[in-house]
Design a protein around this motif. Sequence first.
Motif, PDB file in Angstrom:
ATOM      1  N   LYS A 133     -10.225   9.805  -8.245  1.00  0.00           N
ATOM      2  CA  LYS A 133     -10.745   8.430  -8.344  1.00  0.00           C
ATOM      3  C   LYS A 133     -11.457   8.210  -9.670  1.00  0.00           C
ATOM      4  O   LYS A 133     -11.311   7.162 -10.311  1.00  0.00           O
ATOM      5  N   ILE A 147      -6.151   7.193  -8.374  1.00  0.00           N
ATOM      6  CA  ILE A 147      -6.003   6.479  -7.106  1.00  0.00           C
ATOM      7  C   ILE A 147      -7.040   5.366  -7.024  1.00  0.00           C
ATOM      8  O   ILE A 147      -8.034   5.372  -7.747  1.00  0.00           O
ATOM      9  N   HIS A 148      -6.793   4.419  -6.122  1.00  0.00           N
ATOM     10  CA  HIS A 148      -7.778   3.368  -5.873  1.00  0.00           C
ATOM     11  C   HIS A 148      -8.847   3.854  -4.893  1.00  0.00           C
ATOM     12  O   HIS A 148     -10.035   3.611  -5.090  1.00  0.00           O
ATOM     13  N   GLU A 149      -8.379   4.546  -3.832  1.00  0.00           N
ATOM     14  CA  GLU A 149      -9.302   5.044  -2.814  1.00  0.00           C
ATOM     15  C   GLU A 149      -8.871   6.436  -2.371  1.00  0.00           C
ATOM     16  O   GLU A 149      -7.682   6.740  -2.310  1.00  0.00           O
ATOM     17  N   LYS A 161       0.834  -1.210   0.000  1.00  0.00           N
ATOM     18  CA  LYS A 161       0.000   0.000   0.000  1.00  0.00           C
ATOM     19  C   LYS A 161       0.864   1.253   0.000  1.00  0.00           C
ATOM     20  O   LYS A 161       1.847   1.356   0.734  1.00  0.00           O
ATOM     21  N   ARG A 220       2.232  -2.861  -8.293  1.00  0.00           N
ATOM     22  CA  ARG A 220       1.075  -3.608  -7.785  1.00  0.00           C
ATOM     23  C   ARG A 220       0.544  -3.025  -6.484  1.00  0.00           C
ATOM     24  O   ARG A 220      -0.281  -3.635  -5.808  1.00  0.00           O
ATOM     25  N   GLY A 275      -9.070   7.571 -12.416  1.00  0.00           N
ATOM     26  CA  GLY A 275      -8.221   6.401 -12.263  1.00  0.00           C
ATOM     27  C   GLY A 275      -6.844   6.710 -11.713  1.00  0.00           C
ATOM     28  O   GLY A 275      -5.909   5.924 -11.870  1.00  0.00           O
ATOM     29  N   GLU A 280      -1.542  -0.834  -3.853  1.00  0.00           N
ATOM     30  CA  GLU A 280      -2.848  -0.210  -3.697  1.00  0.00           C
ATOM     31  C   GLU A 280      -2.584   1.252  -3.351  1.00  0.00           C
ATOM     32  O   GLU A 280      -1.933   1.555  -2.335  1.00  0.00           O
ATOM     33  N   HIS A 318      -3.625   4.910  -2.222  1.00  0.00           N
ATOM     34  CA  HIS A 318      -4.642   5.678  -1.507  1.00  0.00           C
ATOM     35  C   HIS A 318      -4.229   7.150  -1.487  1.00  0.00           C
ATOM     36  O   HIS A 318      -3.058   7.478  -1.296  1.00  0.00           O
ATOM     37  N   LYS A 367       0.126   3.601  -9.548  1.00  0.00           N
ATOM     38  CA  LYS A 367      -1.047   2.791  -9.878  1.00  0.00           C
ATOM     39  C   LYS A 367      -0.860   2.041 -11.192  1.00  0.00           C
ATOM     40  O   LYS A 367      -1.265   0.889 -11.331  1.00  0.00           O
TER      41      LYS A 367
END
Length: 368
Positions: free
Chosen positions: A42, A47-49, A3, A25, A45, A27, A29, A21
Motif C-alpha cells: 500500500k 494496491i488500493h487496500e 474490483k 480503472r 502504491g 479498485e 485489493h 492499478k
Amino acid sequence: MKKAAVLGIGLIGGSLALCLKERTRLEVHGFDASKESLTLAKAAGVIHEGHMRLESAVEDADVIFLAVPVGSTPRLLNRLATLPLKRGCIITDVGSTKGEIVRYAEGLDNLRGIFIGGHPMAGSHRSGVQAAQSLLFENAYYVLTPLPETPLPEVQRLSRLLERATRARLVIMNPEHHDRVVGAISHLPHIVAASLVNQVADYNASNEWFHRLAAGGFRDLTRVAASHPVMWRDILLSNRESVLALLEDWTREMEGIRRAVKDGDAQAIEAFFHKAKESREALPEGRKGVLPPVYECTVDVPDTPGEIARVAHLLGEKGINLRNIGVMENREDRAGVLRLVFDKEEELKKAVFCLKETGYRVFDPDVD
C-alpha cells in the motif's frame, strides 16, 4: 469490472496488482498472510487496500487472481468455494503447472465463479512485493488454459483485461499441452541443473578443486539450481506425468551421447553438438520466456589498484545501478575478468555503451 482481488502479494502478485492499478480503472485489493507485505504494497502504491481476511478481500470482486505457490492453490480454492462470491466472478491463477489445478477447480461444485487457468511466463531473480514492477510482463507470453466448456465471452473478458493491464502476449492453450511445453523448457532444466550441481558437490567432498574451479560457465549454466526447494517440490509433483515422460526422453538422449563417446563415434558426437548449436541459435531473441533472464556482462580491466572502484564510479556517474559486481578467478570459456550484473536490460545496454566508450573491452554473453 470494478474490483480486482489479488491473493498473494509477492513478486508476481504485486506486479499484477501494480499493472491493474496503473492501467485500468479497477479498485485493486490485496490479500496476504504477511501484514508487512500488505503495508509495503500500500505504501508503494501497488494496491488500493490490503486485507488479512480473505472474505473482505474478495467481497464483490469481479476478478480474483490466485498469486500463490502451486502447492497452496488448491487450499485457497477450497476456501473460496465456501464464500458467496459475486455472480460471474472470474477466478484465475498464475501457477506454472495447469492440468492438475484446472481439473481440481473443475471438481469444486460449490465454487461460485468461473475458473480460467493462467500462467504469466515472466519472472525475476528478485522476490517479494518490493521487487514488483509494472513492466514485468510486457512482451512476455501470458498463457490462459480454459476448458472447452468455459464460456467464450468470459475468456475474452479476462484476455482483454490482461492485455490492457500487463501488455503481455495472450495465448490460449490446452492445460496438458501447456504442462508438457513448460515442463520441457523450465521444469526439466531445473532438474538437470540441480543434478549437475549435486554431482559436482559429491565429487567436491573428496577434492575441493571441483568447487574452486566451478566458476564462470558452470555457475551460469546451473544458476536455476539455486531456486526454492519447496516451490520446486510442489511444481514437480503437480506436473508429475509430463515430468516423468520428459525425464525418460532425457535419459535416452544421455544414453545416446554416452554410447557415442564410449564407441569413439566422432561423427555422432559432432552431430550432437551441431544440432544443439543450430537449435540454440534459432531461439527467438528479445522475448521474455519462462526462465528469468540474466542481465550481465564481463569487462577486461588491468590488475591495478582502484580499477574496480573506477568502473563502479563511472557507472554511478551515469545513473546506472549495479545489482552485483565480482572478480572472476576462473576465466575458462568466458571473456573478461570483472562480472557486472544489472536488474534491467536497459541498464545493461547503457553500461556496455558507457564502458566501451571509455575504452574498456566489454563482453555481452548474448552478443559475443
